[in-house]
Scaffold this active site. Structure first.
Site, PDB file in Angstrom:
ATOM      1  N   CYS A   1       0.835  -1.195   0.000  1.00  0.00           N
ATOM      2  CA  CYS A   1       0.000   0.000   0.000  1.00  0.00           C
ATOM      3  C   CYS A   1       0.871   1.246   0.000  1.00  0.00           C
ATOM      4  O   CYS A   1       2.091   1.169   0.074  1.00  0.00           O
ATOM      5  CB  CYS A   1      -0.864   0.030   1.252  1.00  0.00           C
ATOM      6  SG  CYS A   1      -1.738  -1.506   1.550  1.00  0.00           S
TER       7      CYS A   1
ATOM      8  N   GLY B   1      -1.249   0.981  -4.983  1.00  0.00           N
ATOM      9  CA  GLY B   1      -2.508   0.306  -4.690  1.00  0.00           C
ATOM     10  C   GLY B   1      -3.643   0.987  -5.405  1.00  0.00           C
ATOM     11  O   GLY B   1      -3.787   2.208  -5.313  1.00  0.00           O
TER      12      GLY B   1
ATOM     13  N   ASN C   1       1.337   0.289   5.587  1.00  0.00           N
ATOM     14  CA  ASN C   1       1.920  -0.408   4.444  1.00  0.00           C
ATOM     15  C   ASN C   1       2.795  -1.519   5.003  1.00  0.00           C
ATOM     16  O   ASN C   1       3.742  -1.247   5.735  1.00  0.00           O
ATOM     17  CB  ASN C   1       2.760   0.574   3.619  1.00  0.00           C
ATOM     18  CG  ASN C   1       3.561  -0.106   2.510  1.00  0.00           C
ATOM     19  OD1 ASN C   1       4.575   0.406   2.084  1.00  0.00           O
ATOM     20  ND2 ASN C   1       3.106  -1.249   2.038  1.00  0.00           N
TER      21      ASN C   1
END
Ligand code: SF4
Length: 456
Positions: free
Chosen positions: A7, A33, A106
């Protein structure tokens, strides 16, 4: 099963409203993402807007009145198939007796099964390990710790990768795992500060990139500055090599090293390790471009744009299922027949994961008239899953698992094939092997993973 995701995260605090800055930063991180996007703003209380899809579509539907605050965090996400649902979109939110919390993560927590036992599972609203992390932090605060100590104590029990931005009421924090597996950068505006997964977000906003958040570091941020609350100074680090090879934007500077320069050096290294007699060098656009330019410069074989990319089709690697992936490969690039007809072509790609794209590329080059196709790859064969933040769940998915390079060449239909070596990759990154995670290419991981080998 918790979702394994990769992410992008951001946190911004200024003296003026930051909603537009957060949207711009998330668009700059969109490559990390594409399935969902979300922002939490602080405007006296936490207000969140999140949805499925690209940043531009999620925020075009935004309710009037959202996002007047001068601070906020944001997140873009992709997930495994089946996990692509709004309940797993971030930021993760939590309201407790000790205040409001929002967190954007993330990475992947590899001891998620153990830490799950530390929270009341009935109260979890998502399948993400990120929510468990936030619950544990908030529990510690409810038990009387201050926020920084609660983060520090939580970090001691987490195993895995995490680069996190977090708000507790009006305060903003960021922290990074002690091995520094995923990137996290800090920068400033003339009236505030920004933390983001990649420095590209700062460049896009006109903010200056100051430094990386160090592995194991916790920072607290307000409009007057960033305060560091200590760094883990163990020598062993494990930055994800795949960030340099593929995942990050080419203009991202991570731990002081520009991704573009690594990719360019890898192209030069490929020529040294796997020279080819050819008329032109082309790239698989766009991620292969820096590698192909490096190969062309080192070999003095001219570089040409052999494929034209359709810029409105997403990255094939991060489409959540195989049917979507195959369709995307077909649509996303077109060979330029006049440049390729009768030529011996070196085609350079950043990496080969499943092999779908490579097979298609070779056949399209042949259809366009290429006399020979020599395939070169800027990343060693990917043979093992990632448990630390990039979604590649099973060994069976990799074209290289259990095969010699010659078998892979035959499978994709090229005249010759060459991957850069692991030592060549480590040299081109320039950080030293002890500073990198190489788990997916050498099957030794920097943290204990059930059934896998630990890198000592
Ligand atoms: S296993 Fe591979 S993709 Fe995953 S963190 Fe390590 S180097 Fe990166």
């Amino acid at each position: 099963m918790p979702l394994h995701e990769a992410c992008g995260v951001v946190g911004i605090i200024r003296r003026t409203p930051v909603l537009t800055d957060l949207e711009i930063a998330l668009r700059a991180l969109q490559h990390r993402g594409q399935e969902s996007a979300g922002i939490t703003m602080f405007d006296g209380k936490h207000e969140t807007h999140k949805g499925m899809g690209l940043v531009s579509s999620v925020f075009s539907e935004m309710n009037n009145g959202f996002g007047k605050g001068n601070s906020g965090i944001g997140h873009v996400r992709y997930s495994t198939a089946g996990g692509s649902t709004i309940r797993n979109a971030q930021p993760v939110l939590l309201e407790t007796e000790s205040g409001e919390f929002s967190l954007a993560h993330n990475g992947t927590i590899s001891n998620h099964k153990e830490i799950r036992k530390m929270v009341d599972e009935e109260t979890l609203k998502s399948d993400t390990d990120s929510e468990i992390v936030l619950k544990i932090i908030s529990q510690k605060i409810e038990n009387g710790m201050n926020t920084v100590d609660a983060i520090r104590e939580t970090m001691k029990i987490l195993v895995g990768s995490y680069s996190i931005t977090m708000m507790h009421d009006d305060k903003m924090y960021a922290f990074r795992d002690p091995l520094g597996i995923k990137p996290l950068a800090a920068g400033c505006f003339d009236d505030g500060y920004i933390i983001a997964s990649e420095s590209s977000a700062m460049d896009t906003l006109g903010a200056s990139f100051d430094r990386d958040i160090q592995p194991g570091e916790i920072v607290e941020m307000d409009a007057d500055g960033i305060t560091s609350h200590g760094i883990d100074d163990t020598e062993r680090k494990a930055f994800c090599m795949f960030e340099y090879v593929y995942f990050a934007r080419a203009d991202a500077k991570m731990d002081g090293i520009l991704a573009y320069s690594v990719r360019h050096r890898l192209g030069q290294q490929l020529w040294k390790e796997h020279p080819a007699e050819a008329d032109i060098v082309i790239a698989v656009p766009d991620s292969g471009t820096a590698f192909a330019l490096g190969y062309s410069e080192a070999s003095e074989i001219p570089y040409r744009e052999g494929f034209i990319k359709n810029r409105y089709v997403g990255r094939s690697f991060i489409q959540p299922d195989d049917i979507k992936r195959k369709k995307t490969v077909n649509e996303k690039m077109n060979p330029v027949g006049d440049l390729l007809d009768g030529k011996r072509v070196v085609v350079v790609d950043d990496s080969v994961v499943r092999g779908n794209t490579s097979r298609k590329i070779v056949s399209r080059l042949r259809e366009a008239g290429a006399k020979e196709v020599h395939f070169r790859v800027g990343c060693p064969p990917i043979i093992s899953p990632c448990y630390l933040g990039i979604d590649m769940p099973t060994r069976e998915e990799f074209v290289a698992t259990g095969k010699e390079v010659e078998d892979i060449r035959a499978e994709i239909g090229a005249d010759s094939m060459g991957y850069v070596s692991i030592s060549g990759l480590v040299d081109c990154i320039g950080k030293g092997e002890k500073q990198l995670c190489l788990g997916c290419i050498d099957e030794h991981y920097p943290v204990p993973i059930e059934g896998e080998k630990l890198r000592e």
